[in-house]
Design an enzyme around this catalytic site. Sequence first.
Site, PDB file in Angstrom:
ATOM      1  N   GLU A 127     -10.125  75.492 123.745  1.00  0.00           N
ATOM      2  CA  GLU A 127     -10.000  74.025 123.242  1.00  0.00           C
ATOM      3  C   GLU A 127      -9.032  73.473 123.884  1.00  0.00           C
ATOM      4  OE1 GLU A 127     -13.105  73.937 119.254  1.00  0.00           O
ATOM      5  OE2 GLU A 127     -10.850  73.280 119.354  1.00  0.00           O
ATOM      6  N   GLU A 271     -18.637  78.188 118.870  1.00  0.00           N
ATOM      7  CA  GLU A 271     -17.847  77.330 117.171  1.00  0.00           C
ATOM      8  C   GLU A 271     -18.889  77.060 116.929  1.00  0.00           C
ATOM      9  OE1 GLU A 271     -13.869  76.606 116.335  1.00  0.00           O
ATOM     10  OE2 GLU A 271     -13.162  78.365 118.252  1.00  0.00           O
TER      11      GLU A 271
END
Length: 489
Positions: A127, A271
Site C-alpha cells: 500500500e 486483502e
Amino acid sequence: MAQTKRMLWASCLIFVLVQCHLPSAKCSHALSNIGINWGALTSHPINPYTVVDLLKDNGIKKVKLFDVDSWTLGALAGSGIEVMIGIPNDQMERLSNSGQAEQWVKQNLTKHLHGGVDIRYISVGNEPFLASYENKYRSSTFPAMKSIQKAVEKAGVADQVKVTSCLNADVLDSGSDKPSDGQFRSDIKDVMKEILQFLNDNNSPFFINIYPYLSLYLNPNFPEELAFFDAGRSFEDKGATYTNVFDASVDTLVWALKKEGYSDMKIVVGEVGWPTDGHKSANKDKARRFYHGFLKKLGNQQGSPLHPGVLDVYLFGLFDENLKSIEPGKFERHWGIFEYDGKPKFPVDFSGKGEDHKWPVGAKGVRYLEKQWCVLSEDVKEFSGPVYEALGYACANTDCTSLGYGCSCADLDIRGNISYAFNQYFQARDQSIEACDFDGLAEIVTSDPSKGTCKFPIVIESAATSLQTRNAIIHILLLGFALFFVTFM
C-alpha cells in the site's frame, strides 16, 4: 521376551520421532481461489511449521507474506501452498538499484525456489500510495518494481514469479461514490499509468486491498447493510445493481482500468476481512456475518456486475498482531480469523458452502506459559495518582486495544481495566516476576480474572522457544535411540 521388549521400545522411539516431524493428516477443503495473509507483527509468533499445518488442515493453498523470513519459507517448502512474498516500503529505494535488486532476488527468491517453496508473486511495497503517506513512496515504488522485474528475468524465473504491488483502494477516486466515476487519484495518476503498462507488459495482475469495514469506521452515516452481503438495500449505476460496497469497490477499479485502456487486466484482491475488537463495529458477530456472506458469494462464483465469475482473494488475516501500529485505529491489531494462539474466533466455512456452524481447524501443539495472571493488588483501595500512572505506563508499553467503549473489555470497572493492563504487560514479558510489580501495586494470581467477553490471555511460548524445546527433545530421543542400539543390538 527381552528381544520383544527391545523391539517395542525401538518402535515407540521411531513413532515419537515421526510425530515430531510429520504434519497433521486431517485436512478440510477450501475454495481454490482464496488465500490468506500471514502477518508477523506479534510479540509471540506461533511456530511456522505449526502454522503451515493449520493452513493445510483448513485446505488453504495460498498465503501472502509481507516480508521474507527464511524460517517461515522453510516451513512452506514442499507444502503445496502457493506463496506471495513482500518487500517492505522502506526497502524500495535501496532496491531501485539493479545490483541491490539482483542480490535481493538471489537471497530471497531463487534460494527458496530451489528449496521447494512455490513462490508465485512478489509485492514491491505494501500500500505504498496510501494518502496518509503523503507521497512518501511515490518516487521509489515503480523504479523498485522495474529493478526487481529485471532481476527476476535475469534469474530465469519470470514465467513463474510475477512482480506487482499491493495497493489500497484509496488509489481510486470517485467524486460521486458511483463505480462509473472511478478513476485513479490525480496526485498519482502519472505513476499509475507507468505501473499499469508494466503490469500489462509482464502479464502481472493488479492487486487491490478492499475493506468494507472501513466504510463503516470512517463514515458513521454509511448504510451498514452495504458492508455485508445480506442484500438489505441496493443502488443503481449505469444499469448495474449493487447490493454491497465490496462489489462497488471492485467495479470502481474496473472502470478506472477501462478508462486507462486496460479493461482486460486481471484483478486480485490482496486483502479483505473484518476485525473483531477495538471499535464498536469490530466484533466477532459482525466478522462472522461478513465472512459467511463473502465466502458463500465466492463459492457461488458471484463476482461483481462488471467482473462476474471467479475472483482470487486473500483474506485478512490469519492471526491478531499485537505489534501493529494503531494509528489508523485500535482495530488494527484484531484482524485475525484466529486468535494469537491459533484458536479460531468464530465459525468460518472456507469451502464456500455457507455452513453456519463449521469451525476452522485450530493450531495444534501450541504451548502456553503457566496459568497465572498479574492483577491490581486487593490491598489497593484508593485509585490515586500512582495507580493511574501505572495504568498509563502499562498501556504505553503493551496492547490495551481491547479496553474502551465498544470493545470486548468495555464492561470492566476501573479495577478490571487496571488489572487487564497489568496482565498484558506481564504476559508480553513472558510472565517475568519483575513485570508484575508496578511499585507494589500488583500481584500474581492463579485464578482466571477473565469476565464475560473480556479474556485475560496467557502468553504462548514464542516460536524460537518452541524450536529450542523441540530440537532438544529430538536430540535426546536420537541420543537414546543410539545408546539403545549400541547397548542391545
